[in-house]
Scaffold this motif. Structure first.
Motif, mmCIF file in Angstrom:
data_model
loop_
_atom_site.group_PDB
_atom_site.id
_atom_site.type_symbol
_atom_site.label_atom_id
_atom_site.label_comp_id
_atom_site.label_asym_id
_atom_site.label_seq_id
_atom_site.Cartn_x
_atom_site.Cartn_y
_atom_site.Cartn_z
ATOM 1 N N UNK A 81 0.841 -1.194 0.000
ATOM 2 C CA UNK A 81 0.000 0.000 0.000
ATOM 3 C C UNK A 81 0.880 1.249 0.000
ATOM 4 N N UNK A 82 0.735 2.059 -1.042
ATOM 5 C CA UNK A 82 1.529 3.290 -1.127
ATOM 6 C C UNK A 82 0.706 4.514 -0.758
ATOM 7 N N UNK A 83 -0.613 4.369 -0.752
ATOM 8 C CA UNK A 83 -1.529 5.378 -0.216
ATOM 9 C C UNK A 83 -2.536 4.629 0.638
ATOM 10 N N UNK A 84 -2.797 5.143 1.850
ATOM 11 C CA UNK A 84 -3.587 4.377 2.808
ATOM 12 C C UNK A 84 -4.706 5.239 3.392
ATOM 13 N N UNK A 85 -5.947 4.883 3.050
ATOM 14 C CA UNK A 85 -7.137 5.465 3.679
ATOM 15 C C UNK A 85 -7.151 6.993 3.641
ATOM 16 N N UNK B 172 4.606 8.618 4.268
ATOM 17 C CA UNK B 172 4.584 7.183 3.987
ATOM 18 C C UNK B 172 3.203 6.691 3.601
ATOM 19 N N UNK B 173 2.504 7.485 2.774
ATOM 20 C CA UNK B 173 1.218 7.067 2.256
ATOM 21 C C UNK B 173 0.022 7.383 3.126
ATOM 22 N N UNK B 174 0.254 7.910 4.314
ATOM 23 C CA UNK B 174 -0.841 8.173 5.239
ATOM 24 C C UNK B 174 -1.003 9.663 5.499
ATOM 25 N N UNK B 175 -2.210 10.048 5.897
ATOM 26 C CA UNK B 175 -2.471 11.429 6.293
ATOM 27 C C UNK B 175 -1.959 11.652 7.699
ATOM 28 N N UNK B 176 -1.090 12.636 7.839
ATOM 29 C CA UNK B 176 -0.579 13.012 9.150
ATOM 30 C C UNK B 176 -1.431 14.118 9.754
ATOM 31 N N UNK B 177 -1.810 15.064 8.897
ATOM 32 C CA UNK B 177 -2.604 16.199 9.364
ATOM 33 C C UNK B 177 -3.300 16.839 8.175
ATOM 34 N N UNK B 178 -4.457 17.426 8.433
ATOM 35 C CA UNK B 178 -5.158 18.164 7.392
ATOM 36 C C UNK B 178 -5.963 19.279 8.040
ATOM 37 N N UNK B 179 -6.227 20.318 7.266
ATOM 38 C CA UNK B 179 -7.005 21.431 7.791
ATOM 39 C C UNK B 179 -6.754 22.689 6.998
ATOM 40 N N UNK B 180 -7.235 23.814 7.504
ATOM 41 C CA UNK B 180 -7.003 25.098 6.863
ATOM 42 C C UNK B 180 -5.522 25.450 6.949
ATOM 43 N N UNK B 181 -4.988 26.028 5.874
ATOM 44 C CA UNK B 181 -3.557 26.313 5.817
ATOM 45 C C UNK B 181 -3.116 27.200 6.985
ATOM 46 N N UNK B 182 -3.826 28.281 7.231
ATOM 47 C CA UNK B 182 -3.428 29.211 8.300
ATOM 48 C C UNK B 182 -3.416 28.520 9.647
ATOM 49 N N UNK B 183 -4.396 27.674 9.888
ATOM 50 C CA UNK B 183 -4.482 27.004 11.180
ATOM 51 C C UNK B 183 -3.373 25.977 11.351
ATOM 52 N N UNK B 184 -3.114 25.200 10.293
ATOM 53 C CA UNK B 184 -2.066 24.187 10.377
ATOM 54 C C UNK B 184 -0.696 24.846 10.547
ATOM 55 N N UNK B 185 -0.460 25.938 9.846
ATOM 56 C CA UNK B 185 0.827 26.613 9.936
ATOM 57 C C UNK B 185 1.020 27.292 11.295
ATOM 58 N N UNK B 186 -0.042 27.843 11.855
ATOM 59 C CA UNK B 186 0.087 28.560 13.122
ATOM 60 C C UNK B 186 0.017 27.637 14.332
ATOM 61 N N UNK B 187 -0.701 26.519 14.192
ATOM 62 C CA UNK B 187 -0.870 25.621 15.335
ATOM 63 C C UNK B 187 -0.895 24.168 14.872
ATOM 64 N N UNK B 188 0.235 23.652 14.362
ATOM 65 C CA UNK B 188 0.266 22.260 13.889
ATOM 66 C C UNK B 188 0.033 21.295 15.045
ATOM 67 N N UNK B 189 -0.782 20.266 14.785
ATOM 68 C CA UNK B 189 -1.108 19.296 15.827
ATOM 69 C C UNK B 189 -0.185 18.081 15.800
ATOM 70 N N UNK B 190 0.355 17.758 14.641
ATOM 71 C CA UNK B 190 1.195 16.565 14.514
ATOM 72 C C UNK B 190 2.668 16.928 14.641
#
Length: 315
Positions: free
Chosen positions: A48-52, A256-274
């Motif tokens: 699996x190179x892309x997962x869920x 590695x094929x999985x989603x680590x984080x997703x969301x609005x660009x400004x929010x992810x850049x200012x307050x990354x959760x991962x």
């Protein structure tokens, strides 16, 4: 879905797939990806190179997919386009304007691919045929999707498309060959080819990688300008977080094929959760860094098998 969400993607019901969708028929997101898994057959079993993977692209919206080489970014785009290499299989759901793309017949895919969904590849020199004039190649794409159109009309469309991407003297340069253009101009030709069909969705796979910083900025401004003018949705695939911050509204971070984080660009850049996202952001050079000091970060990807047909590994 694995990974950390800063915001939830838009949701919406869509009709069952049938014939290829007509423009503007669907409701909800323009593109809705759910539980997308891409696998390849190997002697050791499926890999699996892309997962869920899950995300939405709103109508007129822009999504950035970010990750290192081997993270599954390009395989995601190829799965959406129905262009996976031999041995590749995509499962899950990819709905475009309400119609399910996975499992669609090749004939139906051809009606959508290049017409309603256009793709801009990383290296325009390898995507353009060196033996044909650029105008002929733009016109060919138009003729293949528009019945009853003359070559004269298709040539006029090619010139207009070149003018839209700010190529000067387009009426003359339409008869030039790819080698007569610079790298940045060749990328504009590829964008012009995509624009000639007036697509609803543009997928740009590392469109600025081989360009210098000044030309990169011009291409990004051009993509943003086109999105504003046409209302087309955009998926920008890149390893460059700075590029995503310039053009997109939403971001998906892959590892590695999985989603680590997703969301609005400004929010992810200012307050990354991962933690992985924080490390990627820490590795981006800043103007206030001490001169002569290069900040680095160690990012260790989980072990996985090589991706068949690519010569790459997800390590």
């Amino acid at each position: 879905m694995s990974g950390t969400e800063n915001t939830s993607p838009e949701s919406g019901s869509a009709p069952e797939s049938g014939s290829a969708p007509e423009s503007g028929r669907g409701s909800g997101p323009l593109l809705s990806v759910r539980d997308l898994t891409v696998s390849f057959r190997t002697a050791q079993g499926p890999v699996n190179v892309v997962k869920n993977l899950e995300f939405d692209v709103p109508r007129g919206g822009a999504l950035g997919i970010v990750g290192e080489s081997g993270s599954g970014k390009s395989m995601t785009s190829l799965a959406i386009m129905g262009l996976l290499p031999k041995g590749g299989t995509a499962t899950g759901s990819v709905r475009f304007d309400g119609a399910e793309l996975l499992g669609m017949s090749e004939r139906e895919k051809r009606r959508i691919r290049g017409d309603r969904i256009a793709m801009i590849f990383q290296d325009p020199l390898s995507s353009l045929n060196p033996y044909y004039r650029v105008g002929t190649q733009i016109a060919e794409a138009y003729l293949s999707h528009r019945s009853g159109v003359s070559r004269r009309q298709a040539r006029a469309v090619a010139i207009e498309a070149m003018e839209r991407v700010h190529i000067r003297d387009a009426a003359r340069r339409v008869d030039h060959y790819p080698h007569q253009f610079s790298g940045g101009m060749r990328q504009r030709i590829m964008i012009a080819m995509a624009l000639s069909m007036e697509p609803d969705l543009i997928i740009a796979d590392e469109p600025t990688t081989a360009l210098d910083v000044t030309v990169q900025a011009q291409i990004l401004d051009l993509l943003d300008e086109i999105r504003g003018e046409t209302g087309a949705g955009l998926i920008l695939i890149t390893h460059d977080l700075a590029v995503v911050s310039e053009v997109t509204d939403q971001i998906v971070v892959m590892r590695a094929g999985e989603t680590v984080e997703r969301g609005a660009v400004e929010q992810v850049f200012s307050d990354p959760q991962a933690d992985y996202t924080r490390r990627l952001l820490d590795a981006v050079p800043r103007i206030d860094d001490e001169i002569g000091v290069l900040r680095t970060t160690e990012i260790t990807l989980p072990h996985d098998s090589a991706v068949p047909g690519t010569g790459r590994s997800t390590r």
